[in-house]
Design a protein around this motif. Sequence first.
Motif, PDB file in Angstrom:
ATOM      1  N   GLY A  14       0.811  -1.207   0.000  1.00  0.00           N
ATOM      2  CA  GLY A  14       0.000   0.000   0.000  1.00  0.00           C
ATOM      3  C   GLY A  14       0.840   1.249   0.000  1.00  0.00           C
ATOM      4  N   LYS A  15       1.928   1.223   0.785  1.00  0.00           N
ATOM      5  CA  LYS A  15       2.828   2.363   0.816  1.00  0.00           C
ATOM      6  C   LYS A  15       3.450   2.599  -0.555  1.00  0.00           C
ATOM      7  N   MET A  16       3.887   1.502  -1.198  1.00  0.00           N
ATOM      8  CA  MET A  16       4.495   1.628  -2.513  1.00  0.00           C
ATOM      9  C   MET A  16       3.508   2.203  -3.513  1.00  0.00           C
ATOM     10  N   GLY A  17       2.249   1.730  -3.448  1.00  0.00           N
ATOM     11  CA  GLY A  17       1.240   2.219  -4.374  1.00  0.00           C
ATOM     12  C   GLY A  17       0.985   3.696  -4.210  1.00  0.00           C
ATOM     13  N   MET A  18       1.000   4.163  -2.951  1.00  0.00           N
ATOM     14  CA  MET A  18       0.761   5.578  -2.680  1.00  0.00           C
ATOM     15  C   MET A  18       1.866   6.430  -3.285  1.00  0.00           C
ATOM     16  N   TRP A  19       3.116   5.996  -3.104  1.00  0.00           N
ATOM     17  CA  TRP A  19       4.229   6.747  -3.667  1.00  0.00           C
ATOM     18  C   TRP A  19       4.238   6.685  -5.183  1.00  0.00           C
ATOM     19  N   GLN A  20       3.891   5.520  -5.749  1.00  0.00           N
ATOM     20  CA  GLN A  20       3.864   5.395  -7.207  1.00  0.00           C
ATOM     21  C   GLN A  20       2.847   6.338  -7.823  1.00  0.00           C
ATOM     22  N   ARG A  21       1.695   6.501  -7.166  1.00  0.00           N
ATOM     23  CA  ARG A  21       0.685   7.437  -7.678  1.00  0.00           C
ATOM     24  C   ARG A  21       1.223   8.852  -7.708  1.00  0.00           C
ATOM     25  N   LEU A  22       1.888   9.242  -6.605  1.00  0.00           N
ATOM     26  CA  LEU A  22       2.383  10.605  -6.532  1.00  0.00           C
ATOM     27  C   LEU A  22       3.503  10.841  -7.531  1.00  0.00           C
ATOM     28  N   GLY A  92      -9.202  10.341   9.579  1.00  0.00           N
ATOM     29  CA  GLY A  92      -9.349   9.534  10.778  1.00  0.00           C
ATOM     30  C   GLY A  92     -10.462   8.505  10.673  1.00  0.00           C
ATOM     31  N   ILE A  93     -11.222   8.543   9.567  1.00  0.00           N
ATOM     32  CA  ILE A  93     -12.302   7.575   9.342  1.00  0.00           C
ATOM     33  C   ILE A  93     -12.138   7.018   7.936  1.00  0.00           C
ATOM     34  N   GLU A  94     -11.851   5.723   7.824  1.00  0.00           N
ATOM     35  CA  GLU A  94     -11.491   5.133   6.541  1.00  0.00           C
ATOM     36  C   GLU A  94     -12.582   5.282   5.479  1.00  0.00           C
ATOM     37  N   ILE A  95     -13.839   5.059   5.855  1.00  0.00           N
ATOM     38  CA  ILE A  95     -14.914   5.145   4.864  1.00  0.00           C
ATOM     39  C   ILE A  95     -15.047   6.585   4.352  1.00  0.00           C
ATOM     40  N   ARG A  96     -14.802   7.553   5.219  1.00  0.00           N
ATOM     41  CA  ARG A  96     -14.865   8.953   4.787  1.00  0.00           C
ATOM     42  C   ARG A  96     -13.691   9.283   3.863  1.00  0.00           C
ATOM     43  N   ASP A  97     -12.513   8.723   4.173  1.00  0.00           N
ATOM     44  CA  ASP A  97     -11.365   8.908   3.285  1.00  0.00           C
ATOM     45  C   ASP A  97     -11.683   8.386   1.887  1.00  0.00           C
ATOM     46  N   GLU A  98     -12.284   7.192   1.844  1.00  0.00           N
ATOM     47  CA  GLU A  98     -12.598   6.574   0.556  1.00  0.00           C
ATOM     48  C   GLU A  98     -13.627   7.407  -0.209  1.00  0.00           C
ATOM     49  N   ARG A  99     -14.613   7.919   0.493  1.00  0.00           N
ATOM     50  CA  ARG A  99     -15.624   8.754  -0.168  1.00  0.00           C
ATOM     51  C   ARG A  99     -15.007  10.039  -0.709  1.00  0.00           C
ATOM     52  N   MET A 100     -14.100  10.626   0.048  1.00  0.00           N
ATOM     53  CA  MET A 100     -13.436  11.841  -0.431  1.00  0.00           C
ATOM     54  C   MET A 100     -12.615  11.562  -1.679  1.00  0.00           C
ATOM     55  N   ARG A 101     -11.914  10.431  -1.697  1.00  0.00           N
ATOM     56  CA  ARG A 101     -11.111  10.082  -2.878  1.00  0.00           C
ATOM     57  C   ARG A 101     -12.004   9.947  -4.111  1.00  0.00           C
ATOM     58  N   LYS A 102     -13.103   9.205  -3.946  1.00  0.00           N
ATOM     59  CA  LYS A 102     -13.944   8.881  -5.100  1.00  0.00           C
ATOM     60  C   LYS A 102     -14.914   9.999  -5.475  1.00  0.00           C
ATOM     61  N   MET A 103     -15.567  10.599  -4.484  1.00  0.00           N
ATOM     62  CA  MET A 103     -16.680  11.497  -4.765  1.00  0.00           C
ATOM     63  C   MET A 103     -16.277  12.970  -4.797  1.00  0.00           C
ATOM     64  N   LEU A 104     -15.227  13.321  -4.066  1.00  0.00           N
ATOM     65  CA  LEU A 104     -14.820  14.727  -4.013  1.00  0.00           C
ATOM     66  C   LEU A 104     -13.621  15.000  -4.915  1.00  0.00           C
ATOM     67  N   PHE A 105     -12.496  14.377  -4.604  1.00  0.00           N
ATOM     68  CA  PHE A 105     -11.277  14.645  -5.369  1.00  0.00           C
ATOM     69  C   PHE A 105     -11.219  13.885  -6.693  1.00  0.00           C
ATOM     70  N   GLU A 106     -11.972  12.772  -6.806  1.00  0.00           N
ATOM     71  CA  GLU A 106     -11.948  11.931  -8.009  1.00  0.00           C
ATOM     72  C   GLU A 106     -10.497  11.599  -8.385  1.00  0.00           C
ATOM     73  N   THR A 107      -9.824  10.920  -7.451  1.00  0.00           N
ATOM     74  CA  THR A 107      -8.387  10.713  -7.587  1.00  0.00           C
ATOM     75  C   THR A 107      -7.990   9.819  -8.765  1.00  0.00           C
ATOM     76  N   GLU A 108      -8.906   9.055  -9.307  1.00  0.00           N
ATOM     77  CA  GLU A 108      -8.560   8.264 -10.492  1.00  0.00           C
ATOM     78  C   GLU A 108      -8.262   9.171 -11.672  1.00  0.00           C
ATOM     79  N   SER A 109      -8.873  10.341 -11.702  1.00  0.00           N
ATOM     80  CA  SER A 109      -8.631  11.304 -12.782  1.00  0.00           C
ATOM     81  C   SER A 109      -7.704  12.437 -12.365  1.00  0.00           C
ATOM     82  N   PHE A 110      -7.762  12.812 -11.071  1.00  0.00           N
ATOM     83  CA  PHE A 110      -6.974  13.940 -10.569  1.00  0.00           C
ATOM     84  C   PHE A 110      -6.219  13.476  -9.325  1.00  0.00           C
ATOM     85  N   SER A 111      -5.075  12.854  -9.546  1.00  0.00           N
ATOM     86  CA  SER A 111      -4.383  12.185  -8.439  1.00  0.00           C
ATOM     87  C   SER A 111      -3.671  13.135  -7.491  1.00  0.00           C
TER      88      SER A 111
END
Length: 215
Positions: A14-22, A92-111
């Motif tokens: 997971g750590k490697m994936g995070m750095w690879q994205r950045l 601090g809340i994993e489900i909220r982190d996931e929602r922010m990634r997908k619904m707010l920041f749309e990290t698949e398109s804007f990493s």
Amino acid sequence: MQPGHCRPGLTEVGKMGMWQRLIASTAGLGLLLSAGGAAAQWELDNGNSSLNFISVKNAAVAETHRFDTLVGFVGEDGTVQLAIDLASVDTGIEIRDERMRKMLFETESFSSANVSGKVDPAVLAALEPGTVLTTDLEVTLSLHGVEATVSAPVVVINEASGVLRVITSRPVMVSAASFDLAKGVAALQEVAGLNSISTAVPVTFHLVFKPASAP
């Protein structure tokens, strides 16, 4: 959780994936330097740096969130670059982190969010060890496919050790509407069953830059 450290339980994969994205989104620090035509004088110390933002829900409940992964530098010519891995958002809340990634920041398109600016080289040259400088730094913030100029009031401290600290003297207000994030905020509000979520958030940071490594 210390700045730059991953959440408990995050695997090495997971750590490697995070750095690879950045690295993929910013082309790495080396290419940031090449693109800016600058030689780094200071490189960001991610482990001792922090970038936080505050959200307010139901008009009364304020919560502080952070991004765990940052890459950046200050160049000899005054070039400033900072890349923020949006997938490293930590509320601090994993489900909220996931929602922010997908619904707010749309990290698949804007990493990543990227900050760029320029400081007068004469100002950097005047930063003798022990110097403290207060100034407003005009930067360009690229977030969610939108670029805008932002003024960041900062205190810059050049420590005797050679470490450079850049700290917000007061919060920087970032509006969701200015970066095409208002729909994402509305989606988060609906899925969480909230009456409201603030669409303007105060952002603070404490960035620690160490002298750049010799080539």
